[in-house]
Design a protein around this motif. Sequence first.
Motif, PDB file in Angstrom:
ATOM      1  N   PHE A   1     106.910  17.793 103.718  1.00  0.00           N
ATOM      2  CA  PHE A   1     105.555  18.321 103.505  1.00  0.00           C
ATOM      3  C   PHE A   1     105.195  18.403 102.029  1.00  0.00           C
ATOM      4  O   PHE A   1     104.049  18.188 101.651  1.00  0.00           O
ATOM      5  N   TRP A   2     106.163  18.678 101.163  1.00  0.00           N
ATOM      6  CA  TRP A   2     105.848  18.875  99.746  1.00  0.00           C
ATOM      7  C   TRP A   2     105.515  17.557  99.035  1.00  0.00           C
ATOM      8  O   TRP A   2     104.985  17.557  97.928  1.00  0.00           O
TER       9      TRP A   2
ATOM     10  N   LEU B   1     104.696  25.509 108.539  1.00  0.00           N
ATOM     11  CA  LEU B   1     104.513  26.059 107.194  1.00  0.00           C
ATOM     12  C   LEU B   1     103.999  27.490 107.268  1.00  0.00           C
ATOM     13  O   LEU B   1     103.188  27.840 108.137  1.00  0.00           O
ATOM     14  N   ALA B   2     104.442  28.310 106.321  1.00  0.00           N
ATOM     15  CA  ALA B   2     104.078  29.726 106.325  1.00  0.00           C
ATOM     16  C   ALA B   2     102.649  29.959 105.862  1.00  0.00           C
ATOM     17  O   ALA B   2     102.014  30.938 106.254  1.00  0.00           O
TER      18      ALA B   2
ATOM     19  N   PHE C   1      98.206  25.032 102.000  1.00  0.00           N
ATOM     20  CA  PHE C   1      98.660  23.631 102.034  1.00  0.00           C
ATOM     21  C   PHE C   1      97.478  22.692 102.248  1.00  0.00           C
ATOM     22  O   PHE C   1      97.366  21.653 101.586  1.00  0.00           O
ATOM     23  N   MET C   2      96.589  23.058 103.149  1.00  0.00           N
ATOM     24  CA  MET C   2      95.405  22.234 103.403  1.00  0.00           C
ATOM     25  C   MET C   2      94.516  22.168 102.169  1.00  0.00           C
ATOM     26  O   MET C   2      93.947  21.115 101.849  1.00  0.00           O
TER      27      MET C   2
ATOM     28  N   TYR D   1     105.650  23.458  97.338  1.00  0.00           N
ATOM     29  CA  TYR D   1     107.094  23.598  97.576  1.00  0.00           C
ATOM     30  C   TYR D   1     107.528  25.065  97.552  1.00  0.00           C
ATOM     31  O   TYR D   1     108.334  25.506  98.380  1.00  0.00           O
ATOM     32  N   PHE D   2     106.979  25.826  96.594  1.00  0.00           N
ATOM     33  CA  PHE D   2     107.428  27.202  96.428  1.00  0.00           C
ATOM     34  C   PHE D   2     106.558  28.233  97.157  1.00  0.00           C
ATOM     35  O   PHE D   2     107.012  29.356  97.402  1.00  0.00           O
TER      36      PHE D   2
END
Length: 574
Positions: free
Chosen positions: A457-458, A502-503, A508-509, A571-572
């Motif tokens: 994902f990253w 993902l949390a 992310f979007m 990522y973080f």
Amino acid sequence: MIINKNVLAFGILLCGLCMALYVNFFTQQTWLEQSYLYDTYSTESGQSAYIYKGKEIVIKNVVPYAESPINQASLSKNQSTPRLSEQWVKKNDGQLLLLKPAFHYGFWSLLPALITIILCLLTKEPLTALFSGIVVGAFMLGEYDLTDKVLIPNLASEGTAALLLLYLWLLGGLLGIWSKTGAAQAFANFMTRYFVKGQRSAKFISWFLGVLFFQGGTMSTTLVGTTVRPLADKAKVSHEEMSYIVDSTASPIASILAFNAWPAYVQALIFVPGVSFLATESDRIKFFFSSIPLSFYSILAVLGTLLLSLNITRFSGKRIRQAHLRAQETGQLDAQEAKPLSAKELRGTNIPDGYKPHVLEFILPLLTLITIAVMTFFYSGTPEVNWAFGVALLMSALIALAKGMSLDNLIEGLGTGLKGVVVASVILMLAVIIGSISKQIGGGLYLVSLLGEQLPFWLLPVILQLITIIIAFSTGTSWGTYAIAFPLAMPLAWAMCQSQELANPELFMMVCFAAVLNGSVYGDQCSPISDTTILSAMTTGCDLMDHVKSQLVPASLAAGVAAVMWTALVYFVA
């Protein structure tokens, strides 16, 4: 043995034509479903409709999605050319979509853009490079009648005609009158006397105007470049620096100060079924503005030009530093072998005997131009640039006649202006045509289709950035890239959120959204076939390829830093 560049260019073109014919006769097209979501509503008669360009369009002949011959399942089963070019469908949840089939030739879809860019870099002749790319693309499509089947249909379109009207007649005429009346020179003298004290202040004013005219795209580049050219030339600012400042404060600032047409256009492309924060138009516009702090490339690009305007050239690259020193030490605004896009007639004045220029002859039409563009934007949502330039041109002509200039001299000035921009206008028209061909043969579709859901994902944001950079660089358009990339990238990002649990899926979007938005801006800004690139060089008097090469380093540095920031953030945090 040294190979002549012209011979090498001819060899590349010949190879490109042979490959184009091979594609046309022996390569199978890959058909893909393209779906478009519109904000539909029910009319008084109970029919579904939507608004397009201010007109109500009633939706007719809606079929269930599963029964459509141009859904993806049907296209995959039958790879021949579909009999329908579009069809309205209803999905199981009641949602209405407009389906349109599109195809690509795999890697071959990139051929016209690659030939154009290679020839442009090799020969520094954008006219022949663009025309060569058009011929290669036309041969791939089996269109050998270039005049009647390729050039005329594209030039006769409404959008192309509007570009021709604005950038050949209105812009050229306005520049010609300002050259004849000495208005631009009077403005430069006025600014130099009261505000511009040297290179740094001239560049800072240029940067500030670029930020101030935040509508983006062709309007910003044309308006800022036309305004700052005379004062920057008088302050001995190199044309490479000026064209970079104008280009890098056009689309980048429009994506940050997005009080323009961008959110309304983009929101229609980012709907993803089942995603609550993208459900309605207002949700999607809110999502756009919430993502602005993540537009790292645009922010860094604007800050980079600010540093350059303050004569801090550490991050500007070798070419811009050399141009800065050349102008400072020798007064030469262009490189030795440069071929500026604007004609020599527009680089000076030819004021009739007895005519006294005044700074208001420049300021009043310019203020009128800005006022009309801004007011029409707030009134209708779209700045009427043609109206603005048309009224400014008429006002400049009337002022000149009222001050005693003869009609013969005025017409001579108009003719000089048209002559001064005709080459750049032809380049602009050819860039529009090759962009249309690149879209038709599916170069962008192919690049996006390379992505899969098995990526970490990253990595997705930076890959989306690279894909959109290539699409925009190859086609010369950011908005065209949005239309290709967003409907594919946003569902892919959401699927990755779900599959990899993902949390923070909304963040992310937003990062993926910013990567597509900014990657397209970078690719468009650096492309030698982009209208904003061409106009930035034209209005500032710079050689096109000198502009392209000189801005690649600082723009790429900003894009690289942005990629690292997006990757680290997801990522973080995500």
